[in-house]
Structure formats: structure tokens, C-alpha cells
Enzyme design. Structure first.
Site, PDB file in Angstrom:
ATOM      1  N   CYS A 186      43.904  94.344  27.456  1.00 14.90           N
ATOM      2  CA  CYS A 186      44.592  94.695  26.221  1.00 14.90           C
ATOM      3  C   CYS A 186      45.348  93.473  25.707  1.00 14.90           C
ATOM      4  CB  CYS A 186      45.579  95.844  26.370  1.00 14.90           C
ATOM      5  SG  CYS A 186      44.830  97.366  26.923  1.00 14.90           S
ATOM      6  N   ARG A 238      40.618  89.971  25.626  1.00 11.05           N
ATOM      7  CA  ARG A 238      41.361  90.763  26.616  1.00 11.05           C
ATOM      8  C   ARG A 238      40.954  92.243  26.614  1.00 11.05           C
ATOM      9  NH1 ARG A 238      45.952  87.990  28.225  1.00 11.05           N
ATOM     10  NH2 ARG A 238      46.835  89.933  28.983  1.00 11.05           N
ATOM     11  N   TRP A 251      41.567  97.657  26.105  1.00 11.10           N
ATOM     12  CA  TRP A 251      40.585  97.827  27.195  1.00 11.10           C
ATOM     13  C   TRP A 251      40.996  99.118  27.880  1.00 11.10           C
ATOM     14  CZ3 TRP A 251      40.455  98.323  32.518  1.00 11.10           C
ATOM     15  CH2 TRP A 251      39.207  98.108  33.129  1.00 11.10           C
ATOM     16  N   ASN A 303      50.280  97.285  27.055  1.00 11.44           N
ATOM     17  CA  ASN A 303      49.273  96.682  27.926  1.00 11.44           C
ATOM     18  C   ASN A 303      49.712  96.948  29.363  1.00 11.44           C
ATOM     19  OD1 ASN A 303      47.556  95.026  29.385  1.00 11.44           O
ATOM     20  ND2 ASN A 303      48.621  93.126  28.826  1.00 11.44           N
ATOM     21  N   GLY A 304      48.908  97.724  30.098  1.00  9.49           N
ATOM     22  CA  GLY A 304      49.282  98.022  31.484  1.00  9.49           C
ATOM     23  C   GLY A 304      48.920  99.456  31.819  1.00  9.49           C
ATOM     24  N   GLU A 360      28.141  83.177  42.571  1.00  7.53           N
ATOM     25  CA  GLU A 360      28.644  82.971  41.212  1.00  7.53           C
ATOM     26  C   GLU A 360      27.511  83.097  40.189  1.00  7.53           C
ATOM     27  OE1 GLU A 360      31.351  83.031  39.798  1.00  7.53           O
ATOM     28  OE2 GLU A 360      31.146  81.892  37.939  1.00  7.53           O
ATOM     29  N   LYS A 369      27.543  85.780  37.172  1.00 10.62           N
ATOM     30  CA  LYS A 369      27.422  85.364  35.766  1.00 10.62           C
ATOM     31  C   LYS A 369      26.295  86.124  35.083  1.00 10.62           C
ATOM     32  CE  LYS A 369      30.265  83.799  35.257  1.00 10.62           C
ATOM     33  NZ  LYS A 369      31.532  83.301  35.704  1.00 10.62           N
ATOM     34  N   GLU A 380      27.175  89.836  34.410  1.00 11.34           N
ATOM     35  CA  GLU A 380      28.171  90.026  33.357  1.00 11.34           C
ATOM     36  C   GLU A 380      27.585  89.866  31.967  1.00 11.34           C
ATOM     37  OE1 GLU A 380      32.364  88.192  34.134  1.00 11.34           O
ATOM     38  OE2 GLU A 380      30.870  86.736  34.750  1.00 11.34           O
ATOM     39  N   HIS A 405      17.382  89.472  56.523  1.00 14.20           N
ATOM     40  CA  HIS A 405      17.997  90.639  57.176  1.00 14.20           C
ATOM     41  C   HIS A 405      18.112  91.831  56.228  1.00 14.20           C
ATOM     42  CE1 HIS A 405      18.843  88.168  60.655  1.00 14.20           C
ATOM     43  NE2 HIS A 405      19.195  87.225  59.807  1.00 14.20           N
ATOM     44  N   LYS A 417      38.875  89.766  29.743  1.00  9.70           N
ATOM     45  CA  LYS A 417      39.092  88.456  30.333  1.00  9.70           C
ATOM     46  C   LYS A 417      40.169  88.464  31.402  1.00  9.70           C
ATOM     47  CE  LYS A 417      38.561  84.017  30.470  1.00  9.70           C
ATOM     48  NZ  LYS A 417      37.350  83.596  31.183  1.00  9.70           N
TER      49      LYS A 417
HETATM   50  C1  F6R Z   1      33.941  86.253  35.935  1.00  9.20           C
HETATM   51  C2  F6R Z   1      35.350  86.370  35.653  1.00  9.20           C
HETATM   52  C3  F6R Z   1      36.184  87.207  36.555  1.00  9.20           C
HETATM   53  C4  F6R Z   1      37.483  86.470  36.893  1.00  9.20           C
HETATM   54  C5  F6R Z   1      38.421  87.370  37.693  1.00  9.20           C
HETATM   55  C6  F6R Z   1      39.680  86.640  38.116  1.00  9.20           C
HETATM   56  O1  F6R Z   1      33.281  85.466  34.987  1.00  9.20           O
HETATM   57  O2  F6R Z   1      35.842  85.811  34.712  1.00  9.20           O
HETATM   58  O3  F6R Z   1      35.504  87.566  37.707  1.00  9.20           O
HETATM   59  O4  F6R Z   1      37.162  85.315  37.614  1.00  9.20           O
HETATM   60  O5  F6R Z   1      38.759  88.479  36.925  1.00  9.20           O
HETATM   61  O6  F6R Z   1      40.380  86.192  37.008  1.00  9.20           O
HETATM   62  P1  F6R Z   1      41.478  85.065  37.124  1.00  9.20           P
HETATM   63  O7  F6R Z   1      40.771  83.819  37.549  1.00  9.20           O
HETATM   64  O8  F6R Z   1      42.019  84.950  35.730  1.00  9.20           O
HETATM   65  O9  F6R Z   1      42.486  85.506  38.119  1.00  9.20           O
END
Ligand code: F6R
Length: 612
Positions: free
Chosen positions: A2, A27, A74, A100-101, A485, A489, A492, A508, A607
Site C-alpha cells: 500500500c 507498493r 495491496w 498501510n498495514g 533467483e 524472477k 514473478e 533426487h 514491492k
Molecule cells: C523479488 C522481490 C522480493 C523481495 C523481498 C524482500 O523480485 O523483489 O522477493 O526481494 O520481498 O524485499 P526487501 O529486499 O525489500 O526486504
């Protein structure tokens, strides 16, 4: 999660709020809304969907106001819909609030309010908190400020709230606990937001509000108080950020802009810290705390998501170079366990946003147990940066694309320097290896640039495999976390199911998935494990899997086994993850684009995960 914006001053509030919401849309983007106050008239407008939909909905509406609040959501409590969108009205229609929360004890409060006859127009915890405030104000015949204070002492959970009131024509009351709030100070005006991006255009003077603080914000006045009603002197800091850093600068998406920024963000991260010619790493956060770090009995790395993957790479590097045992923990697990933290343990917290709720709580827990916390954070002044005892910023600049890219390579570069600096002080690395790694690290921006010049090759590969329903990513050693990773990616950004595994572990279980329809991405650069990973590639080939490999330039063996391959410049195996992840970022981006996905705002994500 949010985004919240507020404005009070002499400008028209709506354009400031709308622009701010667009900047904060990363966000959360399932609905948005604004509340505008003018001459005792409080108008609330809200709409399901992205901010663009609110903008269209607002055409022809009365937007004349010099004070207002706005929200991009969100969803936590209640599905994305017009009625659950913020701002919310209190039952008497006199106050409007954005939040937000999560209010964790909302159900109990709601039961009480329902008994008193309150009716609710949404499914949100926010509306419950708002009516709770209204109820306290009515019963106690007190000011809104006092009612907010009383209410916040009784709620559990996390919040950043902004409230405006019909009878208070120029005042926004804000409060935070666990969700971020920045206040920008202009001339005769104030800007409030979840981060500095909506503010930077107007002023660089900001105040970061702390947990359990309440801000009473008028055009000419900012009063900060604690929940005990004692005044606190606001600590004004200067933003070190330019407007250009938060705009797309000609790129179609933030994600691709941020991928292509990596030569310069990694350079910025190394600048002033690494001097290969002089054989020096200067990191004040490390040097000033070297006794803690060098003599750590154990290092515990705490993070989430992509930052957790950076932590896994760091585990391998720190153990190799510093000979200190390392454990890597998901913050969300660590916070609810009863972890053993001993004197002499050092916690490394890794976070792009510096606001991830699980990481914050895990760190608070570790700190309560006496741990020393070293933060590797991108967002300057964020909560995690402030909780840490020491640290090093990644200096990747604002990351707006929801998928983390440049922050990850910045984290790897910082963690590598931290490890090298500790190892040098500790004497656990030879002079030759130290000099070699410094040289290699210094050449990374140039090598990343070379990789990006061939981005079109990945576009072609993406086009070929975009219809696959599953992907497997395999790597060994330092490249195993890169496999994780790469899979994250792709999930997502393209919504394709993907899994990352250590290449040898594939036998395995996951090998059962392999058939002629399964693309298997190997990170198979020349390192200690090269021959082993070639054998793993043969095993996949024998089962007709489609091999896409990331290999070192000149590696004819891997290229021959692969259906498709992408070459990266040779480097030391400890540094390879900074290079090998870049083709995987590009692959995900191009698959996402080929599938018509809004890669900057993929479904269900946000984000900054400021709720647990
Ligand atoms: C993946 C991504 C998330 C963040 C995770 C931690 O692309 O962006 O998995 O890495 O939410 O976020 P931070 O680094 O902001 O604590």
C-alpha cells in the site's frame, strides 16, 4: 505494501496526490482512491484497479482542494473492490482515513462496535480502526488527535495512517508503527508519503517519522508527538536522490531500465570503497566494527525473497574467505522460532526496501537478544537501516520495478566487499587471492555492460520458450542461489511455474519432470564444478529436456550440449553470480513481455512487503 500520500498547503492537492500515487503504485495496485477537503466538504473517490482507472474515474469530479490524502492498495482484509478501496469514511462521515498495514485485533474491536450499532461498508480492518477512533472521540468528547492516541494504544499490528477531518480544514494527522512514513517540508506546505518518491519533486528536506509517533501536519507547522502526548523535535534530513532516478528515462518499463542501469549501479556501489590498484577496501561500517565482525562466532543472515538469495551467495563467500560459520534464515521463520542467539553472533540483514515487515521484526528479536546487526540496505534512512548497529548501503538507487534486479547485484557487490574486508583484517585470505578478487570486482561493471549488449539473444530465447508451462533452473556452488533467483524472477514476471535446484540434487526427484517439453536453464560457468555440471546437462539431454545454458565465453563443450546458450565473460567463481544473474533477469523480462504481462506490476505482488 500500500502506498499513501498526503498534501496540505496552497497548491491544488489532487494533482500532487495523483502523481504521488503513480510513483507509489509499485507498493500495491489493486485499487486506489483520494479524499479531498474544501470548505467543510469531504469528498472521497475510489476505484478498483490501477491508479490510471482512478484518474479516468475522476474526470469531471470536484477536485478543488488544498488538502487531501490518497492511497494505492495491496489487499489484506477484503478482496480488491471499490468498497474495500481506501480512503474510508467514518460512520458519521466526518473523518476519512487511509492505512498501510494490518490491524490484528480488528475482529474484537469490530464486534464491540457492531454491538454499539456501527454498520460497516467494507470488509477492511481500516474501517474498523477508523470507527473505533470515531467512537472514542464521541464517547470522550475529545479532539481527534486525542482519540487517535487512545485508539492506537489499544490496537495491535502495523499501521501508517493519514486522517483528515471535516472540521479541521488544513490538518492531516498521521501516525506510524511498522509501516513507513516520510514528511516533506516545503514553504508553507507539507507532503506525506510512504517513501520519498512523491516528495522529491517539491522538496529535499524530509523527516522520517518513527514508530509510535504521531504527526500533526498543517501547511506551516509540523508537530511530532509520541503516544504519551509529549512533543518530539523533528529531525530534518536532506534527500540524496534525483527526480530522474525515479522516472523511466525513455525505457518501456522500470524493470528493463533497472536491469540496464546495473553497470552504473554496481560502479556506484564500488565507488569510493574499492581501489584495486591500491589493494584497498574501505567500508566504514565494517572498519569501525571490525572487532565484532572479525571475531564473530557465527554470522546469521536474515532476509526475504531475492535478498535471501543474496544471503545464500554471501554464505558461500563468507565461509570461504573469512572462515566464519554462516546461517541464512528466512526472516518470516526466524521471527517465530526460538532461535539460539549467542553473545558473539553477528546478524547481517539484507533488504532492498529496508521496510520488509518480517525482516524488521526478526531483527528486533535478534537485537533484544543482544545481537550486533549489520544492515545491507538499499533504501537510505529506511527502518532496517535505522535498526542496524552498522551497515553498508547498496547505492543502487530507487528500485521501482516490482521484481528486484539492480538491488540484488548491489547486494552481492556489497557482501563481497564486506567479506573481503573482514578476511583481510582477519588474515584468512592470501595477498594474491585478495588482489585477484579486487581486480575482478572492479571489472564487473564493464563485464555487465558487455552482457547487456547481447540482450537481444535472450529476447530470441524468450520468444522460443515463452509457451512452456514449467521451467527448471539448475546451478552448483556459487551459482546455486542464482538458479533459485532465476526461477523466482521467471515466476514473478511471466507466471510460469519454475523451480530452482542445486544441479546435482535434480537426480533426487525433479528429474521426473524432464521430458521434451521442459526447458532446463543451467548456470554452467567455468568453475570448480564445471565437469560435474556438464554431466548433469548430459543427464537432462538424455531425457530430451531442452537445455538453455549460461556459460563462460569460449566454452565449446557446454554450448554443444545446449539447445540454446548465452555467453558471459570469464570471471572468478566467487564473483560469477553478479554476472550470471543478469541473463536470467533479461530472460524473465522478455518472457513476461512476450506474454503481454505488465512486468512492473505483476499480479498479486507488491514491492515493499510491509505486512507479515
Ligand atoms: C523479488 C522481490 C522480493 C523481495 C523481498 C524482500 O523480485 O523483489 O522477493 O526481494 O520481498 O524485499 P526487501 O529486499 O525489500 O526486504
Amino acid at each position: 505494501m500500500c502506498g499513501i500520500v498526503g498534501y496540505t498547503g496552497s497548491r491544488q492537492a489532487y494533482p500532487v496526490i495523483l502523481k504521488g500515487l503513480k510513483r507509489l503504485e509499485y507498493r500495491g495496485y489493486d485499487s486506489s482512491g483520494v479524499a479531498l477537503l474544501k470548505n467543510g466538504e469531504l469528498n472521497v473517490y475510489k476505484k478498483k484497479g490501477k491508479v490510471a482507472e482512478l484518474e479516468e474515474f475522476m474526470i469531471g469530479k470536484n477536485i478543488d482542494a488544498q488538502i487531501g490524502i490518497g492511497h494505492t492498495r495491496w489487499a489484506t482484509h477484503g478482496e480488491p473492490s471499490d468498497r474495500n478501496a481506501h480512503p474510508h469514511h467514518s460512520a458519521n462521515g466526518k473523518i476519512a482515513m487511509i492505512h498501510n498495514g494490518i490491524i490484528e485485533n480488528y475482529a474484537l474491536i469490530k464486534q464491540d462496535l457492531v454491538k454499539k450499532g456501527y454498520q460497516f461498508t467494507s470488509d477492511t480492518d481500516t474501517e474498523v480502526l477508523l470507527n473505533f477512533i470515531e467512537d472514542i472521540q464521541t464517547n470522550n468528547a475529545c479532539s481527534l488527535e486525542e482519540a487517535i492516541r487512545i485508539a492506537l494504544k489499544r490496537v495491535t499490528g502495523a499501521y501508517c495512517i493519514l486522517i483528515i477531518e471535516k472540521d479541521n480544514p488544513d490538518t492531516i494527522i498521521a501516525a506510524r508503527k511498522g509501516s513507513p512514513l516520510v514528511i516533506g517540508i516545503g514553504k508553507g506546505e507539507h507532503f506525506l508519503a510512504s517513501d520519498a518518491s512523491p516528495i522529491i519533486e517539491y522538496t529535499k528536506e524530509v523527516v522520517y517519522v518513527n514508530d509510535y509517533e504521531l504527526a500533526i501536519v498543517k501547511p506551516d507547522e509540523l508537530i511530532l508527538k509520541n503516544l504519551g502526548n509529549e512533543k518530539i523535535t523533528p529531525y530534518v534530513t536532506k534527500l540524496d536522490m534525483e527526480l530522474a532516478a525515479i522516472e523511466k528515462g525513455g525505457y518501456e518499463h522500470f524493470m528493463i531500465k533497472e536491469i540496464f542501469e546495473q553497470p552504473s549501479t554496481i560502479f556506484d556501489c564500488l565507488r569510493g570503497r574499492l581501489d584495486a590498484k591500491e589493494g584497498l577496501i574501505k567500508m566504514s561500517g565494517v572498519d569501525e566494527n571490525i572487532e565484532h565482525l572479525m571475531n564473530a562466532n557465527r554470522i546469521i543472515i536474515i532476509a526475504c525473497g531475492t535478498s535471501w538469495h543474496a544471503g545464500l551467495v554471501a554464505e558461500y563467500i563468507i565461509e570461504e574467505l573469512c572462515r566464519i560459520p554462516v546461517e541464512v534464515e528466512y526472516a518470516s521463520e526466524f521471527r517465530y522460532r526460538n532461535p539460539i542467539i549467542n553473545k558473539g553472533d553477528v546478524i547481517i540483514a539484507i533488504s532492498q526496501s529496508g521496510e520488509t515487515a518480517d525482516t524488521i521484526v526478526a531483527l528486533e528479536k535478534a537485537k533484544d537478544n543482544g545481537a550486533f546487526i549489520f544492515g545491507v540496505v538499499n533504501a537510505v534512512g529506511s527502518s532496517i537501516a535505522r535498526i542496524s548497529n552498522a551497515g553498508a548501503y547498496t547505492h543502487a538507487g530507487p528500485e521501482i520495478g516490482v521484481a528486484s534486479t539492480k538491488a540484488f547485484t548491489g547486494q552481492l557487490a556489497v557482501l563481497m566487499m564486506v567479506a573481503l574486508d573482514i578476511a583481510k583484517h582477519k588474515g584468512s585470505i592470501t595477498e594474491e587471492k585478495y588482489a585477484e578478487l579486487l581486480n575482478e570486482l572492479e571489472s564487473v561493471p564493464e563485464k555487465v555492460d558487455a552482457i547487456l549488449k547481447n540482450a537481444d539473444q535472450l529476447k530470441a530465447i524468450a520468444e522460443k520458450y515463452k509457451s512452456a508451462s514449467d521451467f527448471l533452473f539448475l546451478g552448483r556452488g556459487y551459482n546455486f542461489p542464482v538458479a533459485l533467483e532465476g526461477a523466482l524472477k521467471l515466476k514473478e514476471i511471466s507466471y510460469i511455474h519454475a523451480e530452482g535446484y542445486p544441479a546435482a540434487e535434480m537426480k533426487h526427484g525433479p528429474i521426473a519432470l524432464v521430458d521434451e517439453n521442459l526447458p532446463v536453464v543451467f548456470i554452467a560457468t567455468k568453475d570448480l564444478y564445471h565437469e560435474k555440471i556438464i554431466s548433469n546437462m548430459q543427464e537432462i539431454k538424455a531425457r530430451k529436456g531442452k537445455i538453455i545454458s549460461i556459460i563462460t565465453e569460449g566454452d565449446n563443450v557446454s554450448s554443444e550440449i545446449s539447445n540454446d546458450y548465452f555467453c558471459i565473460p570469464a570471471t572468478d567463481e566467487l564473483i560469477a553470480p553478479i554476472l550470471t544473474v543478469i541473463p536470467l533477469q533479461l530472460l524473465s523480462y522478455y518472457v513476461g513481455i512476450a506474454k503481454g504481462i505488465d512486468v512492473d506490476k505483476p499480479r498479486n505482488l507488491a514491492k515493499s512487503v510491509t505486512v507479515e
